[in-house]
Design a protein around this motif. Structure first.
Motif, PDB file in Angstrom:
ATOM      1  N   MET A  45       0.828  -1.213   0.000  1.00 13.79           N
ATOM      2  CA  MET A  45       0.000   0.000   0.000  1.00 13.79           C
ATOM      3  C   MET A  45       0.864   1.264   0.000  1.00 13.79           C
ATOM      4  O   MET A  45       0.357   2.355  -0.286  1.00 13.79           O
ATOM      5  CB  MET A  45      -0.934   0.000   1.224  1.00 13.79           C
ATOM      6  CG  MET A  45      -1.959  -1.136   1.177  1.00 13.79           C
ATOM      7  SD  MET A  45      -2.739  -1.468   2.765  1.00 13.79           S
ATOM      8  CE  MET A  45      -3.983  -0.196   2.801  1.00 13.79           C
TER       9      MET A  45
ATOM     10  N   ASP B 146      -5.116   5.840  -4.450  1.00 15.03           N
ATOM     11  CA  ASP B 146      -6.246   5.655  -3.524  1.00 15.03           C
ATOM     12  C   ASP B 146      -7.074   4.418  -3.851  1.00 15.03           C
ATOM     13  O   ASP B 146      -7.606   3.755  -2.963  1.00 15.03           O
ATOM     14  CB  ASP B 146      -7.171   6.886  -3.571  1.00 15.03           C
ATOM     15  CG  ASP B 146      -6.584   8.065  -2.835  1.00 15.03           C
ATOM     16  OD1 ASP B 146      -5.553   7.901  -2.163  1.00 15.03           O
ATOM     17  OD2 ASP B 146      -7.169   9.167  -2.939  1.00 15.03           O
ATOM     18  N   LEU B 147      -7.220   4.140  -5.130  1.00 15.13           N
ATOM     19  CA  LEU B 147      -8.057   3.013  -5.541  1.00 15.13           C
ATOM     20  C   LEU B 147      -7.382   1.692  -5.179  1.00 15.13           C
ATOM     21  O   LEU B 147      -7.989   0.799  -4.594  1.00 15.13           O
ATOM     22  CB  LEU B 147      -8.331   3.090  -7.043  1.00 15.13           C
ATOM     23  CG  LEU B 147      -8.985   4.405  -7.508  1.00 15.13           C
ATOM     24  CD1 LEU B 147      -8.962   4.513  -9.025  1.00 15.13           C
ATOM     25  CD2 LEU B 147     -10.411   4.502  -6.991  1.00 15.13           C
TER      26      LEU B 147
ATOM     27  N   THR C  22      -5.162   1.286  -2.944  1.00 17.81           N
ATOM     28  CA  THR C  22      -5.123   1.201  -1.480  1.00 17.81           C
ATOM     29  C   THR C  22      -6.406   0.558  -0.947  1.00 17.81           C
ATOM     30  O   THR C  22      -6.362  -0.275  -0.045  1.00 17.81           O
ATOM     31  CB  THR C  22      -4.923   2.609  -0.887  1.00 17.81           C
ATOM     32  OG1 THR C  22      -3.687   3.118  -1.358  1.00 17.81           O
ATOM     33  CG2 THR C  22      -4.911   2.574   0.634  1.00 17.81           C
ATOM     34  N   ASN C  23      -7.536   0.921  -1.526  1.00 17.97           N
ATOM     35  CA  ASN C  23      -8.792   0.305  -1.088  1.00 17.97           C
ATOM     36  C   ASN C  23      -8.874  -1.174  -1.474  1.00 17.97           C
ATOM     37  O   ASN C  23      -9.431  -1.981  -0.727  1.00 17.97           O
ATOM     38  CB  ASN C  23      -9.985   1.081  -1.670  1.00 17.97           C
ATOM     39  CG  ASN C  23     -10.461   2.179  -0.732  1.00 17.97           C
ATOM     40  OD1 ASN C  23     -10.277   2.112   0.486  1.00 17.97           O
ATOM     41  ND2 ASN C  23     -11.083   3.209  -1.291  1.00 17.97           N
ATOM     42  N   TRP C  24      -8.346  -1.505  -2.642  1.00 16.31           N
ATOM     43  CA  TRP C  24      -8.291  -2.932  -3.004  1.00 16.31           C
ATOM     44  C   TRP C  24      -7.486  -3.703  -1.952  1.00 16.31           C
ATOM     45  O   TRP C  24      -7.899  -4.758  -1.478  1.00 16.31           O
ATOM     46  CB  TRP C  24      -7.627  -3.109  -4.378  1.00 16.31           C
ATOM     47  CG  TRP C  24      -8.523  -2.928  -5.567  1.00 16.31           C
ATOM     48  CD1 TRP C  24      -8.681  -1.804  -6.311  1.00 16.31           C
ATOM     49  CD2 TRP C  24      -9.375  -3.918  -6.165  1.00 16.31           C
ATOM     50  NE1 TRP C  24      -9.573  -2.024  -7.332  1.00 16.31           N
ATOM     51  CE2 TRP C  24     -10.009  -3.306  -7.278  1.00 16.31           C
ATOM     52  CE3 TRP C  24      -9.651  -5.252  -5.884  1.00 16.31           C
ATOM     53  CZ2 TRP C  24     -10.907  -3.992  -8.101  1.00 16.31           C
ATOM     54  CZ3 TRP C  24     -10.550  -5.933  -6.703  1.00 16.31           C
ATOM     55  CH2 TRP C  24     -11.166  -5.307  -7.790  1.00 16.31           C
TER      56      TRP C  24
END
Lengths: 399, 381
Positions: free
Chosen positions: B69, B74-75, B77-79
């Motif tokens: 991470m 940001d995307l 990181t959410n995955w």
């Protein structure tokens, strides 16, 4: 006349009979109806609160129910930057799973609303969650991530400092959402398998909190997108515009489809009829005295019901919009009403759940339960139970 | 003895090999997820990669996932976040233990990104609440604002409960210095004032108070947002122009006395409607650096730093708050120019009167960066 009759026949009207899943804001077809669901009518807190569960954050979004799963979204943490999707067992309220995400868009909203204002939806296999930050998240029913999008990440000026609340609608393999605001305003159809845009269209640059509704027709369903400009009917898969109603409409309560009519909060309430091949719908009637406040209208039987700011329900004849009766109950309402078992269910902002008997004659208050917390989200109905959520609690109301 | 040594070597080799094997097994999926981009790019491949990771349900993967991470968008990181959650759920359900010591080491290494560090903390808290709680005091100056918030909350609680005035003052001052969230800052500042202490909130936040303002230019029918008026071409504080309806538009000095740095155009120019105003200032940086300009504004606006447009937003009167918008900028060493355009609409409701902005310069944690020529502390704020 013959053409109109034919058109009416072509439009298949959704009248959900209850017991089925409730997979979006205002349930099947966004009608708010589960007519055969045996939801308690003479509401009694001691008898009818089957269970309640704690929620980790705020939310105006409606619960959705898919089989034995109740799915709720919430937002919490510092500045509401934490987005939640939580799945409960419908039977006992135990938590099956929870997923958290960091917001990728702006989290600012008016203090009355919050980031988890738009309702999630499902096609029965997957859950699609959406937030005021314009994060779209697709999970399977066991919480496995399928895809995600950050629509403000992609379109950086797409936001409303008061907050957004348009709920999702899935039609076939397209997920439709309205991201309408003063600045970068659009609607988009996403491929349900990957989240990639199937289409994107510009929308009026004006704040809009309404949700898309569905018009069922044999030639293919149409998504009806409401805005301050009026209403646009589009093909869900392609975004192709079929017709436009240009006489303006409310930006808070959404329209409803019933009896072959589209009843839209416009100049009070206006009933439209889809005309196959026409660039504009037919205006069947207008009733200036039927302007709904925040709650969306609901059509049951021969009547369409709207609520005003002070909690007065007006029942109007669907055929001509003439008011048949009025009943004052305790408002104000942010949540839209739902219907089951011969009753309408209203929950006011103070958390007072009220049932109103409808049918022959005028409506009458049948019962109420004081949930004791602020409730702004629209209830859901499935499996003979009503589900209501606040910023802290999810309740199941059942016999 | 020799047998034991051989056995130990074998065990060590096995561990290293296993770790290496895990790293190799994860390398592809991690690379795939890190590649996700805008508009759904890479989603399909990421879903497969995500499943590969989660099916392993191996607590030994957690540190690699957290490390992945670092620097991710940001995307992605959410995955990764959801992969960590799902893997942890499955591992704990299978009776496996989380590598708490490794998580702690990751958490305490401030070279790691704030978000995965916070996630490491939450994983520790999930299985060992006592240890997690014992770490909180160390977060008071943490680059993770979420971690820091917990530490500040603890100090505020201690301050609220302190009996002696000097203890309260000391604790609230500590909390204020560490706090980066507005609610915590306000709480500490309010208590310090009640205790007779002086607080300069504008300095704490880094709000810019000294500006030159010019108005009114035309914004009838909203034309002013797109219009390029003279200050956008060149800022000359000695110049004057013919403004809206022939009124003179000239630069005036303005120093905000607001604790939250509000720059109110209505004060020097009156409550005008359908107009555009500009605010200009110079900001002196002690070095070339990355920074954030954070601002709140309920009018349509544009911002230029060193002559380059940073952002534009056409929204009127939907609300404002501190740090409503966060914009990354690069400051030069020495003098930098900041030009702000504030457009007022024509509606005349009570809630459409405001024509104002509050703007500050800070780092990614919200710690104020002060212009080197900023006057010394103003006690009264």
């Amino acid at each position: 006349m013959r053409r109109i009759a034919l058109t009416v026949l072509l439009i298949s009207i959704i009248i959900p009979l209850g017991g089925a899943d409730w997979m979006r804001f205002r349930g099947p077809g966004a009608t708010g109806l589960a007519l055969d669901a045996k939801v308690p009518t003479k509401l009694d807190a001691k008898k009818h609160i089957a269970w309640k569960a704690d929620l980790p954050g705020r939310g105006l979004s409606s619960p959705i129910i898919v089989g034995d799963r109740v799915i709720v979204t919430a937002s919490g943490g510092r500045d509401q930057t934490r987005l939640y999707v939580i799945c409960f067992n419908a039977k006992d309220g135990s938590k099956r799973w929870e997923r958290q995400f960091w917001a990728t868009g702006r989290t600012m909203s008016h203090r009355k609303t919050c980031v988890a204002a738009p309702s999630p939806t499902s096609d029965g296999k997957f859950i699609y969650a959406f937030y005021s930050t314009n994060d779209v998240i697709c999970l399977d029913l066991d919480g496995n991530l399928q895809w995600l999008r950050g629509l403000t990440h992609d379109y950086p000026n797409a936001s409303n400092s008061l907050g957004m609340s348009s709920s999702l609608m899935v039609v076939g393999d397209t997920l439709i959402t309205q991201v309408e605001n003063d600045s970068e305003s659009f609607a988009v159809g996403l491929d349900t398998k990957t989240g990639v845009n199937r289409w994107k269209m510009s929308r009026p640059a004006a704040a809009n909190w309404t949700s898309p509704i569905l018009l069922k027709r044999k030639g293919g369903d149409l998504a009806l997108l409401q805005s301050s400009a009026g209403m646009t009917a589009v093909e869900p898969k392609t975004g192709k515009v079929h017709w436009q109603f240009r006489d303006g409409a409310s930006t808070i309560p959404s329209g409803v489809v019933g009896h072959g009519l589209i009843m839209i909060p416009s100049n009070g309430l206006t009933a439209l009829r889809h005309i196959e091949g026409s660039e504009a719908p037919e205006i069947v009637w207008k009733q200036s005295r039927l302007g709904p406040s925040t709650a969306s209208p609901i059509a049951v039987g021969d009547h369409v019901f709207v609520t005003n700011k002070v909690g007065v329900i007006s029942a109007a004849n669907v055929k001509d919009g003439e008011v048949a009766w009025r009943l004052r109950i305790q408002g104000p309402f942010s949540a839209s009403p739902v219907a089951a078992n011969g009753h309408l269910y209203f929950v006011n902002e103070k958390g007072l759940l009220q049932s109103v008997k409808i049918g022959a004659g005028e409506g009458e208050l049948a019962g109420s339960i004081d949930l004791g917390q602020t409730v702004l989200g629209t209830p859901a109905i499935a499996g003979d139970a009503l589900y209501v959520r606040s910023d802290r609690t999810l309740w199941k109301i059942a016999e | 003895m020799r047998t034991i040594r051989l056995l130990a070597c074998f065990v060590a080799l096995f561990c290293v090999t296993s770790a290496h094997a895990a790293e190799i097994a994860l390398a592809g999926p991690i690379r795939t997820i890190r590649a996700v981009g805008a508009k759904g790019e890479g989603n399909a491949a990421a879903a497969n990669a995500w499943q590969t990771i989660v099916k392993r349900a191996d607590p030994g993967d957690l540190i690699d996932l957290l490390k992945s991470m670092n620097g991710a968008n940001d995307l992605a990181t959410n995955w990764f976040r959801s992969a960590v959650e799902a893997s942890t759920d499955a591992a704990l359900k299978a009776g496996k233990k989380l590598p708490v010591n490794d998580l702690r080491a990751f958490l305490l290494d401030r070279d790691n990104d704030p978000r995965p560090r916070r996630l490491a903390y939450e994983l520790i808290a999930r299985v060992d609440g006592k240890q997690a709680a014992s770490l909180i005091d160390g977060f008071l100056d943490d680059p993770s604002v979420e971690l820091r918030r917990d530490a500040v909350a603890r100090v505020l609680k201690q301050a609220d409960g302190a009996i002696k005035k000097e203890d309260k003052i000391g604790k609230f001052r500590t909390a204020l210095n560490a706090a980066r969230d507005v609610d915590q800052i306000d709480h500490a500042a309010e208590q310090l004032r009640e205790l007779g202490q002086q607080v300069d909130l504008a300095r704490h936040f880094g709000f810019i108070l000294r500006w030159s303002l010019i108005a009114p230019f035309n914004n009838a029918d909203g034309v002013g947002f797109a219009a390029v008026y003279a200050p956008e071409k060149k800022v000359d504080l000695r110049s004057a122009f013919e403004g809206k309806d022939g009124k003179p538009a000239k630069w005036v000095k303005f120093v905000s006395d607001d604790a939250y740095g509000m720059v109110d155009f209505n004060k020097p120019f009156g409550e005008l409607k359908g107009v555009v105003g500009y605010a200009f200032t110079e900001f002196h940086s002690d070095k070339a650096r990355e920074a954030e300009i954070r601002l709140g504004c309920k009018n349509a606006w544009k911002l230029w730093v060193n002559g380059k447009e940073v952002w534009a937003r056409e929204e009127y009167h939907r609300g404002m708050r501190i740090d409503q918008y966060r914009l990354k900028v690069n400051l030069k060493k020495g003098k930098n120019t900041i030009l702000f355009k504030a457009c007022q609409d024509e509606r005349t409701y009570s809630w459409t009167k405001q024509w104002q902005v509050q703007l500050r310069v800070c780092d990614a944690t919200g710690t104020a960066i002060l212009s080197t020529d900023r006057p010394s502390q103003v006690a009264s704020r």
